[in-house]
Design an enzyme around this catalytic site. Structure first.
Site, PDB file in Angstrom:
ATOM      1  CD  GLU A  37      -2.430   1.377   2.717  1.00  0.00           C
ATOM      2  OE1 GLU A  37      -3.315   2.228   2.858  1.00  0.00           O
ATOM      3  OE2 GLU A  37      -2.020   0.661   3.667  1.00  0.00           O
ATOM      4  CG  ASP A  48      -1.490  10.323   7.378  1.00  0.00           C
ATOM      5  OD1 ASP A  48      -1.882   9.139   7.290  1.00  0.00           O
ATOM      6  OD2 ASP A  48      -1.366  11.079   6.400  1.00  0.00           O
TER       7      ASP A  48
END
Length: 251
Positions: A37, A48
């Site tokens: 990924e 994130d």
């Protein structure tokens, strides 16, 4: 007994350099990663965690563009033709050139699917249709904060795969896998989709707990930390990344 696990390993395109990222990809594959990924550098602090934010910021500070990331991915798919490559990005990078053009470009680079967390499955601006038109999957993201009716709606949409964020908040923090996690996974897999489960997966124990409940275990921040904690030589970094991948994949 340790089970062999299908591991989806996350890496940031161009981090710490394109050459180093290719070596890291090789270490991930050597360590048992079945899917790669690749995140195009762009950080959303609502998802994130610090490790991936910092990695993206470092790459972007070099003037790295989306086109550079696609060029890296093209080399990646040519080097590892047996490993499916998925792109993780945010809507801004997909929407700016036009969703159809982005999907066409990604497919031509060998990408098999897109994970765009901030494009909801039922308001995706045509992403699913464009992915299908170019032979890719749109892999929507499910979170435990979603209501039961919405989870049921997602599960019934016949997506081949769904990415399950195993907890709310940012990635990179500790994830506890408990009965609530298992119930969540059961709800989103009810329609037959294969589940990619991740967010804060750092240990073999976590991966083994998920074994049999997801199609693939996803890990990302843990590999970024392998890079930041072993600076000095690519040999040290690659060794640390491969060792962690082996731990998570059950090799």
């Amino acid at each position: 007994m340790i089970q062999k696990i299908k591991l989806m390993a996350h890496l940031v395109a161009g981090y710490p350099t394109d050459k180093a990222a290719m070596a890291i990809a090789q270490a991930l594959v050597n360590g048992g990663a079945s899917i790669l990924e690749v995140q195009l550098p762009f950080s959303d602090p609502s998802a994130d965690g610090p490790a991936i934010q910092k990695a993206c910021a470092e790459v972007l500070s070099r003037g790295y563009r989306t086109g550079d990331g696609i060029a890296f991915i093209r080399k990646l798919t040519a080097t590892f033709p047996q490993i499916p490559v998925l792109v993780m990005s945010y809507a801004s990078l997909v929407y700016t050139p036009g969703i159809k053009l982005f999907c066409k470009t990604a497919a031509e680079a060998g990408v098999k699917g897109l994970i765009i967390p901030d494009l909801p499955f039922d308001h995706d601006e045509g992403l699913t249709a464009s992915c299908r038109a170019y032979g890719m999957e749109n892999i929507p993201v499910a979170a435990p904060s979603m209501t039961q009716p919405r989870l049921s709606k997602l599960a019934g949409c016949a997506f081949p795969h769904i990415y399950a964020a195993l907890r709310t908040g940012i990635t990179g923090s500790t994830t506890v896998i408990d009965i609530n996690t298992i119930n969540f996974l059961e709800k989103i897999s009810a329609g037959g989709a294969g589940i990619y489960g991740g967010f804060g997966i750092t240990s073999r124990e976590q991966a083994q707990t998920l074994a049999g409940k997801v199609e693939a275990v996803v890990a990302g921040s843990v590999f970024v930390r392998c890079i930041t904690e072993n600076t000095g030589s690519m040999e040290k970094i690659s060794s640390a990344v491969e060792q962690k991948a082996r731990e998570l994949s059950g090799l």
